[in-house]
Design a protein around this motif. Structure first.
Motif, PDB file in Angstrom:
ATOM      1  N   ARG A 146      -0.892   4.755   0.060  1.00 36.75           N
ATOM      2  CA  ARG A 146      -1.589   4.959   1.316  1.00 36.75           C
ATOM      3  C   ARG A 146      -0.589   5.176   2.447  1.00 36.75           C
ATOM      4  O   ARG A 146      -0.757   6.058   3.283  1.00 36.75           O
ATOM      5  CB  ARG A 146      -2.442   3.714   1.593  1.00 36.75           C
ATOM      6  N   SER A 147       0.490   4.388   2.448  1.00 35.44           N
ATOM      7  CA  SER A 147       1.486   4.516   3.504  1.00 35.44           C
ATOM      8  C   SER A 147       2.096   5.911   3.493  1.00 35.44           C
ATOM      9  O   SER A 147       2.262   6.540   4.535  1.00 35.44           O
ATOM     10  CB  SER A 147       2.598   3.478   3.323  1.00 35.44           C
ATOM     11  N   HIS A 183       0.851  -1.197   0.000  1.00 33.99           N
ATOM     12  CA  HIS A 183       0.000   0.000   0.000  1.00 33.99           C
ATOM     13  C   HIS A 183       0.880   1.239   0.000  1.00 33.99           C
ATOM     14  O   HIS A 183       0.780   2.075   0.885  1.00 33.99           O
ATOM     15  CB  HIS A 183      -0.881   0.040   1.244  1.00 33.99           C
ATOM     16  N   ILE A 192      -5.048   4.523   9.959  1.00 32.64           N
ATOM     17  CA  ILE A 192      -4.774   3.600   8.866  1.00 32.64           C
ATOM     18  C   ILE A 192      -4.528   2.198   9.414  1.00 32.64           C
ATOM     19  O   ILE A 192      -4.828   1.203   8.752  1.00 32.64           O
ATOM     20  CB  ILE A 192      -3.584   4.110   8.015  1.00 32.64           C
ATOM     21  N   THR A 213      -0.277   8.501   4.745  1.00 34.88           N
ATOM     22  CA  THR A 213      -0.489   8.358   6.182  1.00 34.88           C
ATOM     23  C   THR A 213       0.582   9.054   6.998  1.00 34.88           C
ATOM     24  O   THR A 213       0.308   9.683   7.998  1.00 34.88           O
ATOM     25  CB  THR A 213      -0.490   6.865   6.557  1.00 34.88           C
ATOM     26  N   VAL A 263      -7.830   0.614   9.864  1.00 35.85           N
ATOM     27  CA  VAL A 263      -8.297   0.131   8.565  1.00 35.85           C
ATOM     28  C   VAL A 263      -7.601  -1.179   8.219  1.00 35.85           C
ATOM     29  O   VAL A 263      -8.225  -2.153   7.796  1.00 35.85           O
ATOM     30  CB  VAL A 263      -8.020   1.184   7.461  1.00 35.85           C
ATOM     31  N   SER A 264      -6.297  -1.206   8.447  1.00 31.46           N
ATOM     32  CA  SER A 264      -5.509  -2.400   8.126  1.00 31.46           C
ATOM     33  C   SER A 264      -5.993  -3.605   8.935  1.00 31.46           C
ATOM     34  O   SER A 264      -6.097  -4.716   8.410  1.00 31.46           O
ATOM     35  CB  SER A 264      -4.031  -2.099   8.401  1.00 31.46           C
TER      36      SER A 264
END
Ligand SMILES: Nc1ncnc2c1ncn2[C@@H]1O[C@H](COP(=O)(O)OP(=O)(O)O)[C@@H](O)[C@H]1O
Ligand SMILES: [Mg+2]
Lengths: 263, 421
Positions: B25-26, B22, B317, B29, B320-321
């Protein structure tokens, strides 16, 4: 927290020190793999109470090939979860391979699952980002087996299911049947007392289902104890013993001659 | 607590897989952490560099030297009313003369106008179409070179005659000499400074501290103190006095001596505060320490906010993970993972996520500092420990904000997790 290591764990030691059970209906040294007495699992919802299991007794000897059958919602998976130590019963006792497991906490149950149980799921449940080899290595990782030993044992398990040449493939590069073979290899890798397969052919076509069942038959012939959950008659036909579940109760338990053997 | 080697490897491998799987996304974040760490590293590098420069500049003053000023950073930072400071009496040549006569501990007094003072006196020098960068213009007395670290390389220094006649002559610092004349002899040339023509009578040596402070330290031009008024008019009335102690006199003694002379001269009663600043090397260093500490505190406060925001991003996040991977958690538990195994897996993931943000921040921050150095030759310092702290601290932020999601993952019921769609 301590490393989980086969042969050096508190549960096994306990077995040696425990005097034979005084209960008359549980004869000592029967050598039973599974002794379940009065297992109940009751889900209490807001208004209703679901008796998913309503008092089940079950004994399984080593090297049995048992099929648990019943219609959807009859309590097969609930029973399977209890036998697999994924869940604890609301009532009743359960002795697995000589160890009373109904009083164990989460981490102790995890150690028992790791050592004694090999799961095969309907939907394979392989880790999508991991290779076949890595998936098969997982139980060894959680029992603290490291390095080359782990690699060798995982490769040997893949060889048993005929997929050594797919070790570096990820699940999305494998067919459904191949994925389930990897899952079987993962179930075998830690040399479990019992392989628990919950509808292992539920998503496979009949030809592939047959192949997977042949694989289980082969394991059984080599001494593996297997419990199979299915609602399909032709799949239960591979087993040597059929247990029918209805509304949370065992309604019949019979030896049977397998209708399908090894080709 | 012991963990199998295989387990540690698995935990790190899964953290890496998850972050790499990801990437976008990472990165988004950890933006807060990246910004926070970039800020800390860039500003720390600049302050540290500036600190080395300032400290060496202060130390070039010498331990036997006192500076007398109308007001300075000392009285400003002590919180006195700015108008009171402005209304203090100007320091003059006559004050210097009185100190020379009455303060027995003082060996020499040199006088200067401008030069790091307020308001700044700056300008460019021109020679046949060549021009220098902005120079510090300092008006000085004849004995200016007696104290401080400046030395004459070519030509001569100002004489009493230059002072009396307010001659349009100047002595160039090393940087403007190079800029205007290269390797040629500057003596006797005519140079324009703030619209006036000056004759170059001398050139200074490169200063010792310029090795640390850079060219800036040599970016100066000296004119006779009397001439300085022609350039800057009435506001040039205030002088700064640099005094050197006699051999063997402790600096504290000279300080008391000079303070007594000046208090008498300004007619101060014993209970009145001094209306001048008397600075020693130690007191100036102390002031600089206070300023840079205050600066650091502000910096820490600002970057804490950024790190906090980044940490909350990491927490969101990670939640979410955990949700996305509920089934994976169920599978791992079925295969024998204990709570702590799952907990460490997710803590490692959030720590690596935040540490990656920290590393990006360190790279960005030091690039900015290095860019500033390349563009302006402003000295920067990139100490390795600030990198270690930056990365270590962001990992801690990741662990702290990862505890809640990781704990949630670890406590999942295996049956529920396996049934999760
Ligand atoms: N977590 C749960 N909460 C409430 N009811 C449940 C839960 N799990 C199973 N049940 C109920 O228990 C019964 C038996 O379920 P299950 O063992 O999954 O049946 P099977 O596997 O035979 O289809 C069903 O009526 C199901 O709705
Ligand atoms: Mg089911």
């Amino acid at each position: 927290m301590s490393e989980v290591e086969a042969g050096n764990d508190p549960v096994a030691t306990e077995v040696v020190e425990q005097p034979p059970s005084p209960q008359p209906d549980v004869p000592a040294a029967t050598g039973n793999m599974i002794e379940a007495r009065g297992l109940k699992k009751i889900y209490r919802m807001a208004k209703v109470e679901v008796r998913a299991l309503d008092g089940v007794d079950l004994d399984v000897m080593p090297n049995e090939f048992l099929a648990i059958m019943g219609p959807s919602g009859s309590g097969k998976s609930t029973l399977m979860n209890l036998l697999g130590c994924l869940d604890t019963p609301t009532e009743g006792t359960y002795k697995l391979n000589g160890t009373e497991v109904s009083g164990l906490d989460d981490d102790e149950l995890a150690a028992v699952r790791n050592r004694e149980i090999g799961f095969v799921f309907q939907t394979f449940n392989l880790l999508a980002r991991a290779t076949s080899l890595h998936n098969v290595e997982l139980p060894l990782i959680y029992s603290g087996v490291g390095g080359r030993n782990r690699h060798q044992r995982a490769m040997a398990a893949l060889e048993k299911v005929g997929l050594a040449d797919r070790a570096d493939h990820r699940p999305n590069e494998l067919s459904g049947g191949e994925r389930q073979r990897v899952a079987v290899a993962r179930a075998l890798v830690n040399d479990p007392a019992i392989v628990l397969a919950d509808e292992p052919t539920g998503t496979l076509d009949s030809k592939t289902s047959h192949e997977i069942m042949q694989l289980l038959v082969g394991l059984h012939e080599n001494g593996q104890t297997i419990i199979l959950v299915t609602h399909e008659d032709d799949i239960s036909g591979y087993a040597h013993r059929g247990v029918k579940v209805l509304d949370g109760l065992i309604v019949s338990d019979e030896r049977q001659t397998p209708r399908f053997g090894k080709d | 607590m012991s963990m199998g080697r295989g387990l540690v490897g698995e935990i790190l491998r899964m953290a890496w897989d998850s972050l790499w799987g990801h990437k976008m996304r990472s990165v988004l974040t950890v933006l807060g952490i990246v910004i926070g760490i970039t800020m800390v590293v860039a500003v720390t590098s600049l302050i540290m560099g500036f600190d080395t420069t300032i400290t060496s500049q202060i130390e070039s003053m010498g331990t036997d030297t006192l500076i007398l000023a109308k007001f300075s950073i000392q009285s400003i930072t002590s919180g006195q009313d700015f108008m009171d400071l402005i209304n203090r009496p100007d320091l003059t040549e006559a004050d210097a003369e009185t100190i020379r006569e009455q303060a027995a501990t003082v060996d020499s007094v040199s006088v200067m106008w401008g030069g790091g003072g307020f308001p700044p006196s700056r300008g460019r020098a021109w020679y046949r179409g060549e021009r220098t960068s902005e120079l510090e213009i300092i008006g000085v007395g004849t004995d200016f070179l007696d104290s401080g670290d400046m030395q004459l390389l070519y030509g001569r220094f100002f004489t009493e005659i230059d002072m009396r006649q307010r001659s349009d002559v100047l002595v160039l610092g090393d940087a403007p000499t190079r800029a205007l004349f290269g390797v040629n002899d500057p003596i006797g040339r005519s140079v324009r400074l703030r619209g006036r023509q000056y004759r170059v009578i001398g050139a200074l040596k490169q200063r010792d501290i310029s090795s640390i402070a850079g060219e800036q330290a040599d970016n100066l031009v000296l004119v006779p103190g009397s001439n300085y008024r022609k350039l800057f008019g009435p506001r040039a009335g205030n002088a700064t006095l640099i005094m050197r102690a006699k051999e063997g006199v402790p600096i504290a003694d000279m300080q008391m001596d000079v303070e007594g002379v000046m208090r008498t001269r300004h007619g101060l009663r014993a209970d009145q505060e001094a209306d001048f600043d008397l600075l020693s090397q130690d007191s100036v260093i102390e002031i600089w320490r206070q300023i840079s500490t205050a600066f650091f505190l502000v910096l820490v406060a600002l970057s804490s906010v950024a790190l906090m925001v980044g940490g909350i991003g990491v927490m969101a996040i990670m939640l979410v993970s955990v949700t996305e991977r509920t089934r994976e958690i169920g599978v791992r538990k079925a295969l024998g993972a204990r709570r702590s195994d799952i907990l460490f897996q997710f803590l490692a993931e959030s720590a690596s996520l935040a540490a990656a943000g920290g590393i990006i921040g360190v790279l960005l921050g030091s690039s900015i500092a290095y860019g500033v150095y390349l563009a302006t030759s402003f000295p920067v310092s990139l100490p390795w420990w600030s990198f270690t702290i930056a990365v270590g601290f962001s990992s801690l932020v990741g662990i702290f904000f990862g505890i809640y999601p990781a704990n949630r993952a670890a406590r999942l019921d295996p049956v529920d997790a396996l049934r999760y769609e």
